[in-house]
Structure formats: structure tokens, C-alpha cells
Design an enzyme around this catalytic site. Structure first.
Site, PDB file in Angstrom:
ATOM      1  N   HIS A  51     -46.716  -6.424   5.396  1.00  0.00           N
ATOM      2  CA  HIS A  51     -46.041  -7.592   4.834  1.00  0.00           C
ATOM      3  C   HIS A  51     -46.954  -8.821   4.892  1.00  0.00           C
ATOM      4  O   HIS A  51     -46.558  -9.890   5.378  1.00  0.00           O
ATOM      5  CB  HIS A  51     -44.719  -7.873   5.569  1.00  0.00           C
ATOM      6  CG  HIS A  51     -43.742  -8.661   4.739  1.00  0.00           C
ATOM      7  ND1 HIS A  51     -42.379  -8.551   4.903  1.00  0.00           N
ATOM      8  CD2 HIS A  51     -43.928  -9.577   3.751  1.00  0.00           C
ATOM      9  CE1 HIS A  51     -41.767  -9.373   4.051  1.00  0.00           C
ATOM     10  NE2 HIS A  51     -42.687  -9.995   3.346  1.00  0.00           N
ATOM     11  N   ARG A 106     -39.610  -6.964  -1.440  1.00  0.00           N
ATOM     12  CA  ARG A 106     -38.790  -6.722  -0.256  1.00  0.00           C
ATOM     13  C   ARG A 106     -38.619  -5.215  -0.059  1.00  0.00           C
ATOM     14  O   ARG A 106     -38.333  -4.477  -1.000  1.00  0.00           O
ATOM     15  CB  ARG A 106     -37.420  -7.383  -0.392  1.00  0.00           C
ATOM     16  CG  ARG A 106     -37.424  -8.888  -0.143  1.00  0.00           C
ATOM     17  CD  ARG A 106     -37.709  -9.198   1.317  1.00  0.00           C
ATOM     18  NE  ARG A 106     -37.648 -10.608   1.638  1.00  0.00           N
ATOM     19  CZ  ARG A 106     -38.687 -11.429   1.660  1.00  0.00           C
ATOM     20  NH1 ARG A 106     -39.890 -10.969   1.326  1.00  0.00           N
ATOM     21  NH2 ARG A 106     -38.541 -12.694   1.999  1.00  0.00           N
ATOM     22  N   GLU A 135     -33.633   9.276  11.574  1.00  0.00           N
ATOM     23  CA  GLU A 135     -33.825   9.638  10.174  1.00  0.00           C
ATOM     24  C   GLU A 135     -34.956   8.820   9.552  1.00  0.00           C
ATOM     25  O   GLU A 135     -35.782   9.346   8.793  1.00  0.00           O
ATOM     26  CB  GLU A 135     -32.529   9.416   9.386  1.00  0.00           C
ATOM     27  CG  GLU A 135     -31.405  10.376   9.718  1.00  0.00           C
ATOM     28  CD  GLU A 135     -30.663   9.990  10.998  1.00  0.00           C
ATOM     29  OE1 GLU A 135     -30.922   8.864  11.537  1.00  0.00           O
ATOM     30  OE2 GLU A 135     -29.850  10.793  11.468  1.00  0.00           O
TER      31      GLU A 135
END
Length: 313
Positions: free
Chosen positions: A287, A231, A268
Site C-alpha cells: 500500500h 482499495r 481462510e
């Protein structure tokens, strides 16, 4: 309401329909359904099959007043209120066994790619650049591979390493007694001290979110190659960049990211990801480690078998 109606809310390999129907379930395959409609109709079903379309929270579970089970076609359970399912006596099934081999092979492939600078070499040769010394690789043989999390995915990865003449160290906070002639069960500190390569195979929980922070990486005794097929929320872009800048990371295989929806990046995150993406020592994939042609169908088989064993269909 029928006592054997199952709602499938995500796109899946169509074999799921015949597998369920052959065991007596009435299947409504609705991969395009939205959350609002799910809430409206879920009360008519005893089962629901999901991937990751929507959060399975208290609101949705309460809407399924007749639910007996939820099946997750995959491994991760982080979007599901597991405690409330227990409270409502609703069974939860998932199918990590269906894609563990795919994840293990992908991790091996990514590791070999980063050790041998294949992404860089491929891009250069396509441009007519022929640099042999700059693309000199590193052999996997003789390295020490640390695995954190020794469930389905971690053990499958360890199995795939058997032919590479490596030392395999494994740590699992919640398991013991799993060591074999090929896998040495060790403490986390032992991994920090000896690993040349680290592969993470833990679920996303409140405990593991941002578990791999600066204090974690500081504890390694030598620079490492890092693999994350678990993850993305386990480690931030900023932490990865910091670890590269500190010389702690020599390379990384990243199938998952802290945020996998590029259009929702904060400013950011955009800046931090851009820095990470500029690093030639990083191999990315979207993924897909557990998303092979074969696993797409094997997940269905595992899931239906588990459902059938409990409900005798």
C-alpha cells in the site's frame, strides 16, 4: 478555546506545521495520541488533520463540538462518516491531487514488472539461475488498457500511458464528457469486451466493496492483466485465485489487499493469501503506491491550500 487551533493526530511530513502556521493556524502536532485522548481534548479545536489512525464516526465528531473542518492527508474517505459531517456543517477536505502522480507511476511500474516477469527473473538470477525463454516478456505497446474510475488517479494513470502507444478505454459511473484524443470514454461492457489490461481507480464505498466478484470477472472476453492501487476490499483473495484458476487473469499488480493486517487474517484468508503469494504472475507492494518522498510533502501543500481557500487564512 482558540478559534484557530488545529489538531494533527497522525504522523505526517513536518512541513504541515509550518504551512499551517504561516497562514495563522495554531497547530498541535500529536502523532502519538490515542483515540481516548482525542475524544477528551477535541472540543478545544476547530480543525483536525488525519490519515487513518481512527475511524471518524459519530462519537468522535460529536466530541469535536467546535470543529469547522477535517482534513484527510490522502485520498480515501471510507473511514469517515461524511453524512454526519454534512449534518454538523463541518467541511471535509482531502488531498488526492497530492499523490495521484505517485499512484500513476507506481501502476505503470507494476504493470511493466508483471508484463516482463521482472520479479521472477530477478529472484532467479540472484540464485544463479539463467533462464531466458522462461522469462520472455510481453510488450505493453499495442494493448488496450481499460480504466474504471476516471477521477484524479484514473486520469493521472491515463496520462502516463500516452507514451506507450496503447488504446485507453475509460469508464466512470458518475462522470461523463471526459473523453480526449487519447482516452475513449466507453461503457463498462465495452471495457469487458476489449480490455487486455484493467486498472481500478474507484473509492471504497458500500457500492464498491467486493464489486470485483466472480460475476464481474466472468464478463471479460479475453484474459487480462489486473492492477489494483485503489482499495483491497474491492476484491477478495478468493476471487483473485478463482480468476487465475479460470484463466481470466494472466497477471496482477496488487498494492492493496482485502486485509492488510497479516496478524488478523482468518484461517481462510491465510490459506487464500498463501495461494495468491505462490503465483509468480503477481507483483505485490505494501500500500505504497501513493507514498513517495515527493507525495508525502505534496499532500500537505494541497490540503493546506484547500483549507486556506475556504477559511481565508
Amino acid at each position: 478555546m482558540s478559534t484557530n487551533r488545529v489538531l494533527i493526530i497522525d504522523e505526517m511530513h513536518l512541513s504541515i506545521i509550518s504551512l499551517l502556521e504561516s497562514r495563522g493556524w495554531l497547530v498541535d502536532y500529536r502523532p502519538d495520541i490515542g483515540r481516548s485522548e482525542i475524544l477528551e481534548i477535541l472540543g478545544a479545536y476547530v480543525g483536525m488533520i488525519i490519515r487513518s489512525k481512527t475511524v471518524i464516526d459519530r462519537q468522535l465528531i460529536e466530541a469535536g463540538g467546535a470543529l469547522k473542518f477535517i482534513g484527510r492527508a490522502g485520498a480515501g474517505l471510507d473511514q469517515i462518516d461524511k453524512e454526519f459531517l454534512i449534518e454538523r456543517n463541518i467541511s471535509l477536505f482531502h488531498a488526492a491531487e497530492g499523490n495521484m502522480d505517485a499512484v500513476a507511476e507506481h501502476a505503470i511500474g507494476g504493470l511493466l514488472a508483471v508484463l516482463n516477469k521482472l520479479s521472477q527473473a530477478d529472484a532467479e538470477v540472484r540464485k544463479g539461475v539463467w533462464r531466458r525463454e522462461a522469462n520472455r516478456g510481453v510488450e505493453l505497446q499495442g494493448k488496450t488498457v481499460g480504466i474504471i474510475g476516471f477521477g484524479n488517479m484514473g486520469s493521472a494513470f491515463a496520462k502516463r500511458l500516452q507514451g506507450f502507444d496503447v488504446q485507453v478505454l475509460a469508464y466512470d459511473k458518475y462522470k461523463s464528457g471526459f473523453g480526449t484524443s487519447h482516452v475513449q470514454e466507453v461503457s463498462l461492457n465495452h471495457v469487458f469486451e476489449h480490455a487486455d489490461i484493467l486498472s481500478i481507480h474507484v473509492p471504497l464505498t458500500f457500492e464498491t466493496a467486493n464489486f470485483l466478484d466472480q460475476s464481474f470477472f466472468r464478463q471479460f472476453h479475453k484474459p487480462i492483466f489486473f492492477i489494483n492501487t485503489a482499495r483491497g476490499e474491492l476484491v477478495s483473495f478468493d476471487t483473485l485465485n478463482w480468476a487465475f484458476d479460470q484463466g481470466i487473469l494472466k497477471g496482477a499488480v496488487l498494492d492493496v489487499l482485502e486485509n492488510e493486517k497479516f496478524q488478523t487474517f482468518t484461517s481462510e484468508q491465510q490459506a487464500s493469501f498463501a495461494r495468491l503469494a505462490d503465483r509468480l504472475q503477481v507483483v505485490f507492494s505494501p500500500h505504497v503506491a501513493g507514498w513517495t518522498v515527493e507525495s508525502y510533502e505534496k499532500i500537505n501543500q494541497v490540503l493546506v491550500q484547500k483549507i486556506s481557500q475556504e477559511f481565508n487564512y
